[in-house]
Design an enzyme around this catalytic site. Structure first.
Site: not given
Ligand code: PMP
Length: 395
Positions: A114, A187, A190, A213, A353
């Protein structure tokens, strides 16, 4: 077995919502809403800086939330830093751990990350002369564990991909990182919605995730790091509550985690996240994992049977989370999502993203269904009804 009944938004009157966008934001159960409401109506006050009873109650509730989150990750509460989200957590690590690195040091990420786990490292590279290397991904969208350069100081990877759903081979990465003396950051954005995480068993050094999430409010997240690292790292943001003392000449930081929580933290969000973690810890995860994977199998089998569909990610269920992204004969993902919405199906379309990942597959974007513990067969039925129309209209 379904937990849908605990989620008021999914039970509101009217046509069914097949909510298959939990990878973007999961829905919130009553137990979390109740915890937040209880805090807001019984003990709302700022934390740490008051001696009146509401301030004390708020401080206690905030400390309890830290304990609940720590228990979900099998770590010590002193190692839990509340942040604004997963992005905030990774930026904190990049700034703070980044100051301990020297020009010429290297950081390894992967092509499937991401942007939250790419851009902070690019920014660090611009500031400090460290180099960012990219581990490749294979045709199924899994990170290929390669020999790391001996200059690697940190490996920062998604525990679960938000596009392919691939679960990282953490043991292989940790072994290779150890060989070259590198730290490992996962990270977990997910991963945490799919059950407790045993961080000590993983053997990593940093873990980041988002509250929203993980069935909790927006605006809160967590960076976990080993105590020794939190001690060694300088603060990122400066302000109130992160200091032991301040003079006109300078300041002495507080001990972690306060050192990394400048200003008023996301108090009610953290309390919601604590409640979410405490609730999740009581559930039967063997049954939930089997349920989520069975529905994922239905998605994969059904998609395979549709002409023109390509699933970007593992084709089987092994080491796979319930996130399924696909291309439909180059139809625009936003058009697909719009048609699906008419059927009450909430999906996400675009690059999620993760532009380097999509570039690798030569796609501008994909359409993604991401499941959570409240999804049911009826949601998958609606998905395929909507997809049949999208295919008819768009291809
Ligand atoms: N890492 C991953 C794998 C994600 O899926 C996301 C959110 N789509 C993020 C980081 C970023 O999370 P946040 O926008 O809640 O900071």
């Amino acid at each position: 077995m379904t937990l849908r009944r605990h989620f008021p938004l999914l039970n509101r009157p009217g046509p069914r919502i097949a909510y298959l966008d939990s990878g973007a934001t999961a829905q919130t159960p009553d137990i979390v809403l109740d915890a937040v409401r209880k805090f807001e109506t019984h003990s709302r006050a700022n934390v740490k800086r008051g001696v009146h009873r509401l301030a004390e109650a708020a401080t206690e509730a905030y400390a309890k939330a830290r304990e609940q989150v720590a228990a979900y990750l099998s770590v010590s509460a002193d190692e839990i830093v509340f942040t604004s989200g997963c992005t905030g957590a990774i930026n904190l690590a990049a700034h703070s751990f980044g100051t301990l690195l020297k020009p010429g040091d290297e950081i390894a990420v992967s092509e499937l990350e991401h942007h939250s786990n790419i851009v902070p490292w690019h920014m660090l590279a611009t500031r400090s002369g460290v180099k960012v290397n990219f581990l490749p991904i294979d045709g199924e969208g899994r990170v290929v564990v390669q020999t790391l350069s001996p200059r690697t100081k940190l490996v920062a990877l998604a525990h679960v991909s938000n596009v392919t759903g691939a679960v990282l081979d953490v043991a292989a990465i940790v072994a290779e990182a150890k060989r070259v003396g590198a730290r490992v950051l996962l990270d977990g954005a997910q991963r945490t919605p799919h059950g407790p995480v045993d961080i000590p068993a993983l053997g990593v050094d940093f873990y980041a995730f988002s509250g929203h999430k993980t069935f909790a409010p927006h605006g809160v997240g967590v960076l976990w790091a080993k105590a020794e690292l939190l001690d060694a790292m300088p603060p990122f943001l400066g302000g109130g509550e992160m200091i032991a003392s301040v003079t006109t000449q300078g300041f002495t930081p507080a001990k972690a985690p306060a050192k990394f929580e400048a200003g008023t933290p996301p108090i009610s969000g953290a309390i919601g996240l604590g409640a979410a973690c405490a609730w999740l810890a009581t559930l039967d995860w063997a049954a939930i994992a089997a349920h989520e994977l069975r529905l994922t199998g239905r998605l994969l089998d059904g998609l395979r049977a549709v002409d023109g569909v390509t699933v970007i990610g593992p084709q089987g269920l092994q080491c796979r989370a319930p996130v399924v992204s696909f291309d439909l004969a180059d139809a625009h993902p936003h058009d697909i999502c719009q048609i699906m919405d008419r059927h009450g199906v909430a999906l996400r379309g675009g690059h999620h993203c993760a532009q380097p990942l999509h570039a690798k597959f030569d796609l501008a974007g994909t359409t993604r269904a991401s499941l959570a513990l409240y999804c049911e067969d009826a949601d998958i039925d609606l998905f395929f009804a909507g997809l049949a129309e999208a295919k008819r209209v768009l291809t």
